[in-house]
Design a protein around this motif. Structure first.
Motif, short mmCIF file in Angstrom:
data_model
loop_
_atom_site.label_atom_id
_atom_site.label_comp_id
_atom_site.label_asym_id
_atom_site.label_seq_id
_atom_site.Cartn_x
_atom_site.Cartn_y
_atom_site.Cartn_z
N GLY A 194 -2.27 12.45 -3.19
CA GLY A 194 -2.84 11.18 -3.60
C GLY A 194 -2.96 10.94 -5.09
N VAL A 195 -2.62 11.94 -5.92
CA VAL A 195 -2.76 11.79 -7.37
C VAL A 195 -1.47 11.19 -7.93
N ILE A 203 6.11 20.69 -7.31
CA ILE A 203 5.67 20.35 -5.96
C ILE A 203 4.81 19.10 -6.05
N VAL A 204 5.27 18.01 -5.47
CA VAL A 204 4.52 16.75 -5.46
C VAL A 204 3.99 16.56 -4.05
N ASP A 205 2.68 16.70 -3.88
CA ASP A 205 2.10 16.70 -2.54
C ASP A 205 2.01 15.29 -1.96
N GLU A 206 1.54 15.19 -0.72
CA GLU A 206 1.55 13.95 0.04
C GLU A 206 0.92 12.79 -0.75
N GLY A 207 1.66 11.69 -0.82
CA GLY A 207 1.15 10.47 -1.43
C GLY A 207 1.01 10.50 -2.94
N SER A 209 2.42 10.91 -7.02
CA SER A 209 3.52 10.35 -7.80
C SER A 209 3.61 11.07 -9.14
N LEU A 210 4.84 11.42 -9.55
CA LEU A 210 5.05 12.16 -10.79
C LEU A 210 6.30 11.67 -11.49
N LYS A 237 5.38 14.26 1.96
CA LYS A 237 5.27 13.02 2.71
C LYS A 237 4.68 11.90 1.86
N GLY A 238 5.41 10.79 1.75
CA GLY A 238 4.93 9.62 1.03
C GLY A 238 4.83 9.78 -0.47
N ALA A 239 5.33 10.88 -1.02
CA ALA A 239 5.25 11.14 -2.47
C ALA A 239 6.46 10.54 -3.18
N LYS A 240 6.33 10.42 -4.50
CA LYS A 240 7.42 9.87 -5.31
C LYS A 240 7.58 10.72 -6.57
#
Length: 361
Positions: A194-195, A203-207, A209-210, A237-240
């Motif tokens: 979510g961050v 590693i970009v976790d769920e939701g 964005s980086l 999941k859902g990350a960008k």
């Protein structure tokens, strides 16, 4: 002010300035089990990493040099030092970085960029990171941005072991195995669920964005140099994730870099790539669209001048349903330079209703 409108106006002089060598330690040239063990002890590796390095070396020795791309005949690993430690420890205060190293990054505009807009900065000189910093407000959100060695020994050690060279295993190709044997430096980035942040294992976790920005440069020497890097990107999941990179190595560099992203359900990977330097370059970022509705976009520009052979492109594998990909590239060659574009689109049986488009000029 006269606007630059011709390729001939591009000037590499800012990048080819060389500093006197003041390294604290330089590994002897060559690649043997004894050298790899010595490197592992120098890095204070855990036992599993030392074994991983030695197994990677064995794989490297058993694999052939690729013969389908640009010639690599000028590359002699027996005359390349695989590890050089600069005369400083990693700092989190720019003022504590030695002046000669600081001058190098000042010329490239790194400190100014950090002060203006970046959430975190890592600066690598030779084989080690010499500076690493992340803004307090970003760290407070749980974002981790540190060097690989710190991650390997700290609280994220198990996460590193879980993900390290799983996406690009040593058996992938000869130079992936070389990376597994003698890697050093690099960054570890973890963005919690979510961050969103605008800021080498990522590693970009769920939701989350980086935006990760990478710049690669080196001065010109009279001997062949090698960069066999490896970048692994995990988009949950859902990350960008937007991964922007400028490869502007000197014209004696063999740039054999491997970059790969695994994108899960509703995730997005965007590649922005500029390849302008190196004598020989082989660079094909790969995206595996594993989850349903995963998305990939690649935008690349390549310029090959005199004495350069740049073999670039992108690869994508569609696995999930309703996945989409788009590759858009532009290549320029002048003064005998060679620019070759390669793309690969694989659609697995499971990838129902996949969409893909490739544009190359």
């Amino acid at each position: 002010m006269t606007e630059k409108s011709q390729v001939a106006d591009i000037d590499r002089s800012i990048y080819d300035i060389r500093d006197a060598e003041h390294d604290a330690y330089r590994m002897e040239a060559g690649l043997t089990p004894a050298i790899v063990e010595k490197l592992s002890k120098e890095k204070n590796d855990p036992a599993w990493m030392e074994q991983f390095r030695l197994e990677s070396l064995q794989i490297y020795n058993n694999m052939r040099v690729p013969d389908w791309g640009p010639s690599l005949d000028g590359l002699d690993i027996d005359h390349i030092a695989t590890y050089v430690r600069p005369n400083t420890k990693m700092q989190n205060n720019w003022e504590n970085v030695p002046q000669d190293i600081k001058d190098t990054f000042e010329r490239l505009g790194i400190p100014q960029a950090e002060r203006k807009s970046l959430a975190g900065v890592g600066a690598q000189y030779d084989s080690e990171l010499v500076y690493h910093n992340v803004r307090a407000e970003v760290a407070a959100q749980g974002v981790v941005y540190t060097d690989m060695e710190s991650a390997l020994h700290g609280e994220y050690a198990e996460m590193v072991r879980k993900y390290f060279m799983k996406l690009v295993p040593p058996r992938d190709h000869k130079f992936a195995a070389l990376h597994g044997a003698v890697w050093s430096g690099g960054s570890f980035v973890y963005v919690p669920k979510g961050v969103q942040v605008s800021i080498t294992l990522i590693i970009v976790d769920e939701g989350a964005s980086l935006h990760f920005i990478e710049g690669c440069s080196a001065p010109k020497y009279n001997v062949a140099n090698l960069h066999a890097g490896c970048v692994e990107l995990y988009v949950k999941k859902g990350a960008k994730l937007r991964y922007s990179t400028i490869e502007n190595w000197s014209k004696n560099m063999y740039n054999l870099n491997t970059k790969r992203a695994l994108v899960e359900e509703d995730g997005t990977i965007e590649w922005i790539s500029g390849s302008f330097g190196s004598h020989v370059g082989c660079l094909y970022p790969m995206s595996i669209l594993k989850g349903d509705r995963a998305r990939m976009e690649f935008t690349g520009v390549t310029f090959a001048g005199a004495g350069q052979n740049l073999d670039t492109g992108a690869k994508v594998v569609h696995v999930g349903k309703n996945t989409s990909s788009y590759m858009n590239t532009r290549s320029i060659s002048k003064s005998g330079g060679i620019s070759t574009f390669r793309s690969s689109v694989v659609v697995e049986k499971s990838a129902k209703h996949a969409k893909s488009a490739v544009s190359c000029q």
